[in-house]
Design a protein around this motif. Structure first.
Motif, mmCIF file in Angstrom:
data_model
loop_
_atom_site.group_PDB
_atom_site.id
_atom_site.type_symbol
_atom_site.label_atom_id
_atom_site.label_comp_id
_atom_site.label_asym_id
_atom_site.label_seq_id
_atom_site.Cartn_x
_atom_site.Cartn_y
_atom_site.Cartn_z
ATOM 1 N N VAL A 26 0.852 -1.191 0.000
ATOM 2 C CA VAL A 26 0.000 0.000 0.000
ATOM 3 C C VAL A 26 0.886 1.238 0.000
ATOM 4 O O VAL A 26 1.756 1.408 0.860
ATOM 5 N N VAL A 27 0.671 2.107 -0.982
ATOM 6 C CA VAL A 27 1.424 3.351 -1.093
ATOM 7 C C VAL A 27 0.434 4.512 -1.049
ATOM 8 O O VAL A 27 -0.460 4.613 -1.887
ATOM 9 N N ASP A 28 0.587 5.373 -0.060
ATOM 10 C CA ASP A 28 -0.273 6.533 0.110
ATOM 11 C C ASP A 28 0.043 7.570 -0.950
ATOM 12 O O ASP A 28 1.203 7.731 -1.345
ATOM 13 N N ARG A 29 -0.957 8.300 -1.398
ATOM 14 C CA ARG A 29 -0.716 9.306 -2.428
ATOM 15 C C ARG A 29 0.032 10.521 -1.896
ATOM 16 O O ARG A 29 0.391 11.417 -2.646
ATOM 17 N N ARG A 30 0.303 10.551 -0.590
ATOM 18 C CA ARG A 30 1.051 11.649 0.018
ATOM 19 C C ARG A 30 2.542 11.347 0.117
ATOM 20 O O ARG A 30 3.283 12.124 0.721
ATOM 21 N N GLN A 31 3.005 10.227 -0.438
ATOM 22 C CA GLN A 31 4.407 9.860 -0.312
ATOM 23 C C GLN A 31 4.892 9.137 -1.565
ATOM 24 O O GLN A 31 4.090 8.632 -2.349
ATOM 25 N N PRO A 32 6.215 9.098 -1.753
ATOM 26 C CA PRO A 32 6.768 8.279 -2.834
ATOM 27 C C PRO A 32 7.068 6.879 -2.322
ATOM 28 O O PRO A 32 6.994 6.592 -1.121
ATOM 29 N N ALA A 33 7.403 5.993 -3.250
ATOM 30 C CA ALA A 33 7.853 4.639 -2.904
ATOM 31 C C ALA A 33 8.952 4.260 -3.874
ATOM 32 O O ALA A 33 8.904 4.601 -5.061
ATOM 33 N N GLU A 34 9.945 3.545 -3.375
ATOM 34 C CA GLU A 34 11.060 3.117 -4.222
ATOM 35 C C GLU A 34 10.769 1.758 -4.823
ATOM 36 O O GLU A 34 10.361 0.823 -4.126
ATOM 37 N N ASP A 35 10.977 1.653 -6.128
ATOM 38 C CA ASP A 35 10.868 0.390 -6.863
ATOM 39 C C ASP A 35 12.236 0.116 -7.464
ATOM 40 O O ASP A 35 12.658 0.797 -8.400
ATOM 41 N N ASP A 36 12.954 -0.869 -6.896
ATOM 42 C CA ASP A 36 14.296 -1.168 -7.385
ATOM 43 C C ASP A 36 14.325 -2.337 -8.357
ATOM 44 O O ASP A 36 15.380 -2.870 -8.679
ATOM 45 N N GLY A 37 13.143 -2.745 -8.825
ATOM 46 C CA GLY A 37 13.058 -3.870 -9.738
ATOM 47 C C GLY A 37 12.817 -5.184 -9.039
ATOM 48 O O GLY A 37 12.592 -6.204 -9.686
ATOM 49 N N ALA A 38 12.869 -5.161 -7.703
ATOM 50 C CA ALA A 38 12.630 -6.382 -6.937
ATOM 51 C C ALA A 38 11.617 -6.182 -5.830
ATOM 52 O O ALA A 38 10.807 -7.063 -5.544
ATOM 53 N N THR A 39 11.628 -5.003 -5.199
ATOM 54 C CA THR A 39 10.729 -4.729 -4.085
ATOM 55 C C THR A 39 10.179 -3.307 -4.179
ATOM 56 O O THR A 39 10.761 -2.447 -4.845
ATOM 57 N N ILE A 40 9.061 -3.078 -3.498
ATOM 58 C CA ILE A 40 8.453 -1.756 -3.380
ATOM 59 C C ILE A 40 8.565 -1.337 -1.920
ATOM 60 O O ILE A 40 8.088 -2.042 -1.027
ATOM 61 N N VAL A 41 9.187 -0.176 -1.652
ATOM 62 C CA VAL A 41 9.380 0.290 -0.282
ATOM 63 C C VAL A 41 8.941 1.746 -0.188
ATOM 64 O O VAL A 41 9.549 2.612 -0.832
ATOM 65 N N PRO A 42 7.890 2.067 0.587
ATOM 66 C CA PRO A 42 7.505 3.468 0.791
ATOM 67 C C PRO A 42 8.660 4.259 1.384
ATOM 68 O O PRO A 42 9.379 3.771 2.271
ATOM 69 N N THR A 43 8.856 5.490 0.904
ATOM 70 C CA THR A 43 9.954 6.340 1.366
ATOM 71 C C THR A 43 9.395 7.649 1.913
ATOM 72 O O THR A 43 8.200 7.901 1.864
ATOM 73 N N ALA A 44 10.289 8.491 2.434
ATOM 74 C CA ALA A 44 9.887 9.744 3.070
ATOM 75 C C ALA A 44 10.100 10.924 2.135
ATOM 76 O O ALA A 44 10.915 10.862 1.209
ATOM 77 N N ILE A 45 9.376 12.001 2.395
ATOM 78 C CA ILE A 45 9.602 13.255 1.682
ATOM 79 C C ILE A 45 10.717 13.986 2.400
ATOM 80 O O ILE A 45 10.539 14.474 3.512
ATOM 81 N N GLY A 46 11.857 14.057 1.795
ATOM 82 C CA GLY A 46 12.970 14.731 2.423
ATOM 83 C C GLY A 46 13.823 13.768 3.221
ATOM 84 O O GLY A 46 13.514 12.592 3.345
ATOM 85 N N PRO A 47 14.926 14.277 3.776
ATOM 86 C CA PRO A 47 15.762 13.453 4.641
ATOM 87 C C PRO A 47 14.953 12.964 5.838
ATOM 88 O O PRO A 47 13.938 13.548 6.207
ATOM 89 N N SER A 48 15.434 11.900 6.463
ATOM 90 C CA SER A 48 14.685 11.330 7.581
ATOM 91 C C SER A 48 14.515 12.324 8.726
ATOM 92 O O SER A 48 13.583 12.233 9.511
ATOM 93 N N ALA A 49 15.431 13.274 8.822
ATOM 94 C CA ALA A 49 15.282 14.329 9.817
ATOM 95 C C ALA A 49 15.562 15.663 9.139
ATOM 96 O O ALA A 49 16.644 15.874 8.639
ATOM 97 N N PRO A 50 14.622 16.595 9.098
ATOM 98 C CA PRO A 50 13.315 16.500 9.732
ATOM 99 C C PRO A 50 12.236 15.826 8.891
ATOM 100 O O PRO A 50 11.262 15.313 9.410
#
Length: 386
Positions: free
Chosen positions: A39-63
């Motif tokens: 499940v990928v929310d429309r408020r965030q990106p997700a990484e697709d490396d050709g093997a897995t889908i991983v939701p990611t953050a907007i910007g660096p992890s901090a902040p």
């Protein structure tokens, strides 16, 4: 698998040549959806490396940034250093943003390790109310690439919704770098995702519907590669293929990408002159012959260069022969060579770390250094990262 080339005029050393197009993508849908079972929310990106889908953050992890419910991340790009630029489809409050603390749908926000800041202001650009930035990318010099959901006038430059305009951060005039209608985009399609490839200068683009452009069919969850030199299109990302397998009805409306970096040295495989062995310096003293010039193959991958001086010469051939016969100074065999993984140039060690060197390898190296035949296929364990 070892890389290969032919010698003939110079060349069994192309073991360090670049791989074909190889990327991981960060994508965002226009509606919360399932991508490859995740499940990928429309408020965030997700990484697709050709093997897995991983939701990611907007910007660096901090902040980082958390968008409010009801909003859509409809424009996004991540720079190599991790900083992010983005825009949304509605006016949103962004924690840590100066001024009013809000960003409108035609504003672009940058997020780095210190927090968010508006880097493109709809008000300053005098864009009409209701305009939405629905695609944003970053140029290597940090200029912005923008596309809008409707035709707008940006400082005297007319930009249609299928176009991409470059905004000079130093105050220069905007320039249309992708004219969709001139490049074959069907009327009625809106360009809603863009990314500038740092490897080859191509543009990755996605549209809000299906069509065919430049002979390449696409759907709204796909990404195309457009080559500014000649205008050719190629398929870059297939949202219907595994592992992506986008849920029906979802539209890809933001994309970023970065080269695969197999050896983890910070240089993407496409640009790396030795993609399987760490060489962040990309040192390339020469090629074949004592006075050879840099040849695009990193020194750590230069097959035949067993003494690690950056070039393949007759001396390397002599050293290989002596080591294979346990002659001084290499009385413990080929493993005592300064760079034994560059020794086996006739293919015996393909895919393993055992050095199958022999006097024949030495002869081949000597002949190649003199630009003499044979023109046979050659392999090098260094190309496998061994």
């Amino acid at each position: 698998m070892a890389r290969l080339s032919t010698i003939g005029a110079l060349l069994f050393l192309a073991c360090g040549a670049s791989a074909a197009w190889s990327r991981s993508f960060e994508v965002s849908p226009d509606t919360t959806t399932v991508i490859g079972g995740v499940v990928v929310d429309r408020r965030q990106p997700a990484e697709d490396d050709g093997a897995t889908i991983v939701p990611t953050a907007i910007g660096p992890s901090a902040p980082g940034v958390t968008l409010p419910n009801g909003s859509n991340l409809d424009a996004f790009d991540r720079m190599p250093n991790g900083d992010v630029v983005f825009s949304t489809d509605i006016t949103v409050a962004v924690a840590g943003l100066g001024g009013s603390g809000v960003a409108g749908p035609a504003d672009v926000v940058m997020v780095d390790g210190t927090g968010p800041v508006i880097v493109f202001s709809a008000a300053a650009a005098m864009l009409p109310a209701g305009t939405d930035v629905d695609a944003v990318g970053i140029e290597p010099d940090s200029d912005l690439l923008l596309s809008f959901d409707t035709t707008v006038n940006v400082s005297g430059v007319v930009v249609d919704d299928e176009d991409v305009v470059r905004i000079d951060g130093q105050g220069g005039a905007p320039v249309v770098v992708y004219d969709g209608s001139a490049q074959g985009v069907t009327a009625g399609l809106d360009l809603d995702a863009v990314y500038r490839s740092l490897d080859d200068g191509h543009l990755l683009v996605s549209f809000d519907g299906s069509g065919v452009v430049g002979g390449v069919p696409f759907d709204d969850e796909d990404v195309l590669d457009w080559n500014p030199s000649g205008g050719a299109y190629a398929f870059a990302y297939d949202g219907s293929a595994a592992p992506a397998s986008w849920q029906a009805g979802a539209d890809l409306d933001a994309v970023s990408a970065f080269p695969q970096d197999t050896d983890g040295d910070g240089i993407g495989d496409v640009a790396d002159n030795c993609p399987l062995i760490v060489n962040a310096s990309q040192a390339d003293i020469g090629g074949v012959g004592p006075t050879s010039v840099p040849d695009g193959i990193g020194d750590v991958c230069q097959c035949g260069d067993v003494n690690n001086d950056g070039r393949v010469t007759g001396l390397d051939g002599t050293l290989i022969k002596r080591a294979s016969l346990n002659l001084a100074p290499f009385t413990t065999g080929v493993g005592a060579l300064p760079a034994p993984n560059k020794c086996d140039v006739n293919g015996g060690a393909t895919g393993d770390a055992v050095f199958h060197c022999s006097g024949l390898d030495g002869t081949l190296v000597q002949r190649a250094s003199l630009v003499l035949p044979p023109g046979v296929l050659q392999f090098c364990p260094a190309a496998d990262g061994n």
